[in-house]
Design a protein around this motif. Sequence first.
Motif, short mmCIF file in Angstrom:
data_model
loop_
_atom_site.label_atom_id
_atom_site.label_comp_id
_atom_site.label_asym_id
_atom_site.label_seq_id
_atom_site.Cartn_x
_atom_site.Cartn_y
_atom_site.Cartn_z
N LEU A 1 -10.98 19.79 1.31
CA LEU A 1 -11.94 18.73 1.67
C LEU A 1 -11.77 17.50 0.79
O LEU A 1 -11.92 16.37 1.26
CB LEU A 1 -13.36 19.27 1.61
N VAL A 2 -11.44 17.68 -0.48
CA VAL A 2 -11.18 16.55 -1.37
C VAL A 2 -9.93 15.80 -0.92
O VAL A 2 -9.91 14.57 -0.91
CB VAL A 2 -11.07 17.02 -2.84
N VAL A 3 -8.90 16.53 -0.53
CA VAL A 3 -7.67 15.90 -0.05
C VAL A 3 -7.95 15.08 1.22
O VAL A 3 -7.43 13.97 1.38
CB VAL A 3 -6.56 16.95 0.19
N VAL A 4 -8.79 15.59 2.10
CA VAL A 4 -9.16 14.85 3.31
C VAL A 4 -9.86 13.55 2.91
O VAL A 4 -9.56 12.48 3.44
CB VAL A 4 -10.05 15.71 4.24
N PHE B 1 -8.38 9.55 3.39
CA PHE B 1 -9.05 8.47 4.11
C PHE B 1 -8.82 7.15 3.37
O PHE B 1 -8.41 6.15 3.96
CB PHE B 1 -10.55 8.79 4.23
N TYR B 2 -9.09 7.14 2.08
CA TYR B 2 -8.95 5.91 1.31
C TYR B 2 -7.48 5.53 1.09
O TYR B 2 -7.14 4.34 1.14
CB TYR B 2 -9.69 6.03 -0.03
N LEU B 3 -6.63 6.50 0.86
CA LEU B 3 -5.20 6.20 0.72
C LEU B 3 -4.67 5.51 1.98
O LEU B 3 -3.92 4.54 1.90
CB LEU B 3 -4.40 7.47 0.45
N TYR B 4 -5.07 6.02 3.12
CA TYR B 4 -4.59 5.44 4.38
C TYR B 4 -5.11 4.03 4.58
O TYR B 4 -4.34 3.08 4.77
CB TYR B 4 -4.98 6.33 5.56
N GLY C 1 -4.34 1.58 1.54
CA GLY C 1 -2.90 1.39 1.44
C GLY C 1 -2.33 0.61 2.60
O GLY C 1 -1.39 -0.16 2.45
N LYS C 2 -2.91 0.79 3.78
CA LYS C 2 -2.37 0.13 4.98
C LYS C 2 -2.82 -1.32 5.10
O LYS C 2 -2.02 -2.19 5.40
CB LYS C 2 -2.80 0.92 6.22
N ALA C 3 -4.13 -1.56 4.89
CA ALA C 3 -4.65 -2.91 5.14
C ALA C 3 -5.58 -3.42 4.06
O ALA C 3 -6.09 -4.52 4.17
CB ALA C 3 -5.37 -2.92 6.49
N GLY C 4 -5.83 -2.61 3.02
CA GLY C 4 -6.75 -3.05 1.98
C GLY C 4 -8.21 -2.99 2.40
O GLY C 4 -9.08 -3.50 1.69
N GLN C 5 -8.48 -2.39 3.54
CA GLN C 5 -9.85 -2.32 4.06
C GLN C 5 -10.11 -0.97 4.70
O GLN C 5 -9.30 -0.48 5.48
CB GLN C 5 -10.08 -3.38 5.15
N ILE D 1 -1.24 4.61 -6.68
CA ILE D 1 -1.74 4.95 -8.03
C ILE D 1 -3.05 4.21 -8.29
O ILE D 1 -4.01 4.80 -8.81
CB ILE D 1 -0.69 4.59 -9.11
N GLN D 2 -3.12 2.93 -7.94
CA GLN D 2 -4.36 2.18 -8.13
C GLN D 2 -5.49 2.79 -7.29
O GLN D 2 -6.64 2.83 -7.74
CB GLN D 2 -4.17 0.71 -7.74
N ILE D 3 -5.17 3.25 -6.09
CA ILE D 3 -6.19 3.85 -5.23
C ILE D 3 -6.72 5.12 -5.87
O ILE D 3 -7.94 5.32 -5.94
CB ILE D 3 -5.61 4.13 -3.82
N ILE D 4 -5.84 5.98 -6.36
CA ILE D 4 -6.27 7.23 -7.00
C ILE D 4 -7.11 6.94 -8.23
O ILE D 4 -8.19 7.52 -8.42
CB ILE D 4 -5.04 8.11 -7.37
N VAL D 5 -6.64 6.02 -9.08
CA VAL D 5 -7.39 5.65 -10.29
C VAL D 5 -8.75 5.09 -9.90
O VAL D 5 -9.78 5.41 -10.50
CB VAL D 5 -6.59 4.64 -11.15
N ARG D 6 -8.77 4.26 -8.87
CA ARG D 6 -10.02 3.66 -8.42
C ARG D 6 -11.00 4.71 -7.91
O ARG D 6 -12.20 4.66 -8.20
CB ARG D 6 -9.72 2.64 -7.32
N LEU D 7 -10.51 5.67 -7.15
CA LEU D 7 -11.38 6.73 -6.64
C LEU D 7 -11.95 7.59 -7.77
O LEU D 7 -13.14 7.91 -7.78
CB LEU D 7 -10.63 7.62 -5.65
N ILE D 8 -11.11 7.95 -8.72
CA ILE D 8 -11.57 8.79 -9.84
C ILE D 8 -12.60 8.04 -10.67
O ILE D 8 -13.62 8.60 -11.06
CB ILE D 8 -10.38 9.26 -10.69
N SER D 9 -12.34 6.77 -10.93
CA SER D 9 -13.23 6.00 -11.80
C SER D 9 -14.46 5.45 -11.08
O SER D 9 -15.35 4.89 -11.72
CB SER D 9 -12.47 4.86 -12.48
N SER D 10 -14.54 5.63 -9.76
CA SER D 10 -15.68 5.09 -9.02
C SER D 10 -16.95 5.91 -9.18
O SER D 10 -18.04 5.43 -8.87
CB SER D 10 -15.34 4.97 -7.53
#
Length: 156
Positions: free
Chosen positions: A76-79, A83-86, A89-93, A115-124
Amino acid sequence: MTDLSSLPKAGFLRRLGALFYDFLIVIAIEMIAAGIVIAVLQALMKFQLLNLGPYADIADLLDNHPIWSHVYLLYLVVVWVSFYLYFWGKAGQTLGMRAWRLKLIDKQGNYVTNIQIIVRLISSLFGLANLLALFGKRGLQDIIARTEVIVLPQAN
Protein backbone atom coordinates in the motif's frame (compact mmCIF):
# COMPACT_ATOMS: atom_id res chain seq x y z
CA MET A 1 7.36 31.19 -22.27
CA THR A 2 7.24 32.20 -18.62
CA ASP A 3 10.19 31.48 -16.37
CA LEU A 4 8.50 29.15 -13.89
CA SER A 5 10.84 29.99 -11.03
CA SER A 6 9.67 33.63 -11.20
CA LEU A 7 6.00 32.74 -10.58
CA PRO A 8 4.52 33.30 -7.10
CA LYS A 9 4.95 30.58 -4.50
CA ALA A 10 1.91 28.69 -3.24
CA GLY A 11 0.56 29.62 0.15
CA PHE A 12 -0.81 27.38 2.86
CA LEU A 13 -4.51 27.40 1.85
CA ARG A 14 -3.82 26.47 -1.77
CA ARG A 15 -1.51 23.68 -0.64
CA LEU A 16 -4.15 22.46 1.79
CA GLY A 17 -6.82 22.45 -0.93
CA ALA A 18 -4.65 20.44 -3.30
CA LEU A 19 -3.62 18.09 -0.49
CA PHE A 20 -7.28 17.40 0.34
CA TYR A 21 -8.14 16.68 -3.32
CA ASP A 22 -5.15 14.34 -3.62
CA PHE A 23 -6.04 12.66 -0.32
CA LEU A 24 -9.45 11.68 -1.74
CA ILE A 25 -7.88 10.37 -4.95
CA VAL A 26 -5.16 8.40 -3.16
CA ILE A 27 -7.72 6.85 -0.79
CA ALA A 28 -9.75 5.68 -3.80
CA ILE A 29 -6.64 4.24 -5.47
CA GLU A 30 -5.63 2.50 -2.23
CA MET A 31 -9.12 0.97 -1.97
CA ILE A 32 -8.80 -0.40 -5.50
CA ALA A 33 -5.31 -1.74 -4.72
CA ALA A 34 -6.60 -3.41 -1.55
CA GLY A 35 -9.53 -4.88 -3.48
CA ILE A 36 -7.14 -6.43 -5.99
CA VAL A 37 -5.21 -8.16 -3.19
CA ILE A 38 -8.38 -9.44 -1.57
CA ALA A 39 -9.74 -10.69 -4.91
CA VAL A 40 -6.50 -12.56 -5.64
CA LEU A 41 -6.46 -14.11 -2.17
CA GLN A 42 -10.13 -15.12 -2.51
CA ALA A 43 -9.37 -16.77 -5.86
CA LEU A 44 -6.43 -18.64 -4.31
CA MET A 45 -8.70 -19.86 -1.53
CA LYS A 46 -11.38 -20.95 -3.98
CA PHE A 47 -8.89 -23.12 -5.87
CA GLN A 48 -7.47 -24.35 -2.56
CA LEU A 49 -4.06 -22.83 -3.23
CA LEU A 50 -4.21 -20.82 0.00
CA ASN A 51 -5.01 -22.06 3.48
CA LEU A 52 -5.77 -19.39 6.08
CA GLY A 53 -4.70 -21.65 8.94
CA PRO A 54 -5.60 -20.08 12.28
CA TYR A 55 -6.90 -16.86 10.71
CA ALA A 56 -10.65 -16.27 10.58
CA ASP A 57 -10.71 -14.57 7.20
CA ILE A 58 -8.55 -12.65 4.72
CA ALA A 59 -8.82 -9.37 6.66
CA ASP A 60 -7.60 -11.16 9.79
CA LEU A 61 -4.70 -12.63 7.78
CA LEU A 62 -3.69 -9.23 6.34
CA ASP A 63 -4.00 -7.49 9.72
CA ASN A 64 -2.36 -10.00 12.04
CA HIS A 65 -0.02 -12.33 10.13
CA PRO A 66 3.61 -11.61 11.09
CA ILE A 67 4.76 -11.54 7.45
CA TRP A 68 1.68 -10.84 5.32
CA SER A 69 0.63 -7.80 7.36
CA HIS A 70 4.02 -6.16 6.66
CA VAL A 71 4.04 -7.16 3.00
CA TYR A 72 0.52 -5.78 2.58
CA LEU A 73 1.44 -2.50 4.29
CA LEU A 74 4.54 -2.17 2.09
CA TYR A 75 2.39 -2.81 -0.98
CA LEU A 76 0.00 0.00 0.00
CA VAL A 77 2.92 2.37 0.66
CA VAL A 78 4.37 1.56 -2.78
CA VAL A 79 0.98 2.35 -4.36
CA TRP A 80 0.86 5.69 -2.50
CA VAL A 81 4.43 6.65 -3.45
CA SER A 82 3.85 5.57 -7.06
CA PHE A 83 0.97 8.05 -7.35
CA TYR A 84 3.31 10.94 -6.55
CA LEU A 85 6.24 9.56 -8.55
CA TYR A 86 4.03 9.32 -11.61
CA PHE A 87 2.28 12.69 -11.40
CA TRP A 88 5.14 14.82 -10.07
CA GLY A 89 7.65 13.09 -12.34
CA LYS A 90 5.51 13.38 -15.46
CA ALA A 91 4.10 16.90 -15.20
CA GLY A 92 5.01 18.35 -11.81
CA GLN A 93 1.35 18.28 -10.84
CA THR A 94 -1.01 15.87 -9.16
CA LEU A 95 -4.70 16.07 -10.00
CA GLY A 96 -5.33 18.16 -6.89
CA MET A 97 -2.49 20.50 -7.79
CA ARG A 98 -3.90 20.88 -11.29
CA ALA A 99 -7.29 21.88 -9.87
CA TRP A 100 -5.61 24.53 -7.69
CA ARG A 101 -3.20 25.63 -10.48
CA LEU A 102 -0.10 24.54 -8.59
CA LYS A 103 3.08 23.02 -9.94
CA LEU A 104 6.08 21.41 -8.28
CA ILE A 105 9.44 22.47 -9.69
CA ASP A 106 13.06 22.42 -8.62
CA LYS A 107 14.91 25.64 -7.76
CA GLN A 108 15.87 26.17 -11.42
CA GLY A 109 12.29 25.82 -12.69
CA ASN A 110 12.68 22.25 -14.03
CA TYR A 111 10.80 19.06 -13.29
CA VAL A 112 11.83 17.36 -10.08
CA THR A 113 13.82 14.13 -9.99
CA ASN A 114 12.63 10.84 -8.50
CA ILE A 115 15.10 11.32 -5.64
CA GLN A 116 13.63 14.76 -4.88
CA ILE A 117 10.14 13.24 -4.92
CA ILE A 118 11.11 10.49 -2.45
CA VAL A 119 12.90 12.98 -0.16
CA ARG A 120 9.91 15.31 -0.38
CA LEU A 121 7.44 12.56 0.52
CA ILE A 122 9.50 11.35 3.49
CA SER A 123 10.04 14.87 4.82
CA SER A 124 6.42 15.96 4.29
CA LEU A 125 5.24 14.16 7.43
CA PHE A 126 1.94 13.29 5.68
CA GLY A 127 1.32 16.95 4.83
CA LEU A 128 2.08 18.41 8.26
CA ALA A 129 5.30 19.98 6.97
CA ASN A 130 3.11 22.37 4.95
CA LEU A 131 2.42 24.26 8.18
CA LEU A 132 5.74 26.00 7.65
CA ALA A 133 4.17 27.54 4.52
CA LEU A 134 2.07 29.69 6.87
CA PHE A 135 5.21 31.68 7.59
CA GLY A 136 7.15 31.77 4.34
CA LYS A 137 5.30 30.05 1.48
CA ARG A 138 7.65 27.06 1.56
CA GLY A 139 6.97 23.80 3.33
CA LEU A 140 9.65 21.93 5.23
CA GLN A 141 9.64 19.28 2.49
CA ASP A 142 10.38 21.99 -0.10
CA ILE A 143 13.36 23.25 1.85
CA ILE A 144 14.78 19.75 2.39
CA ALA A 145 14.16 18.51 -1.19
CA ARG A 146 15.12 21.85 -2.78
CA THR A 147 11.78 22.24 -4.52
CA GLU A 148 9.12 24.92 -4.84
CA VAL A 149 5.37 24.84 -5.33
CA ILE A 150 4.33 27.68 -7.61
CA VAL A 151 0.97 29.13 -8.60
CA LEU A 152 0.42 28.98 -12.35
CA PRO A 153 -1.26 31.90 -14.12
CA GLN A 154 -4.88 31.50 -15.17
CA ALA A 155 -5.40 30.29 -18.72
CA ASN A 156 -6.89 32.91 -21.03
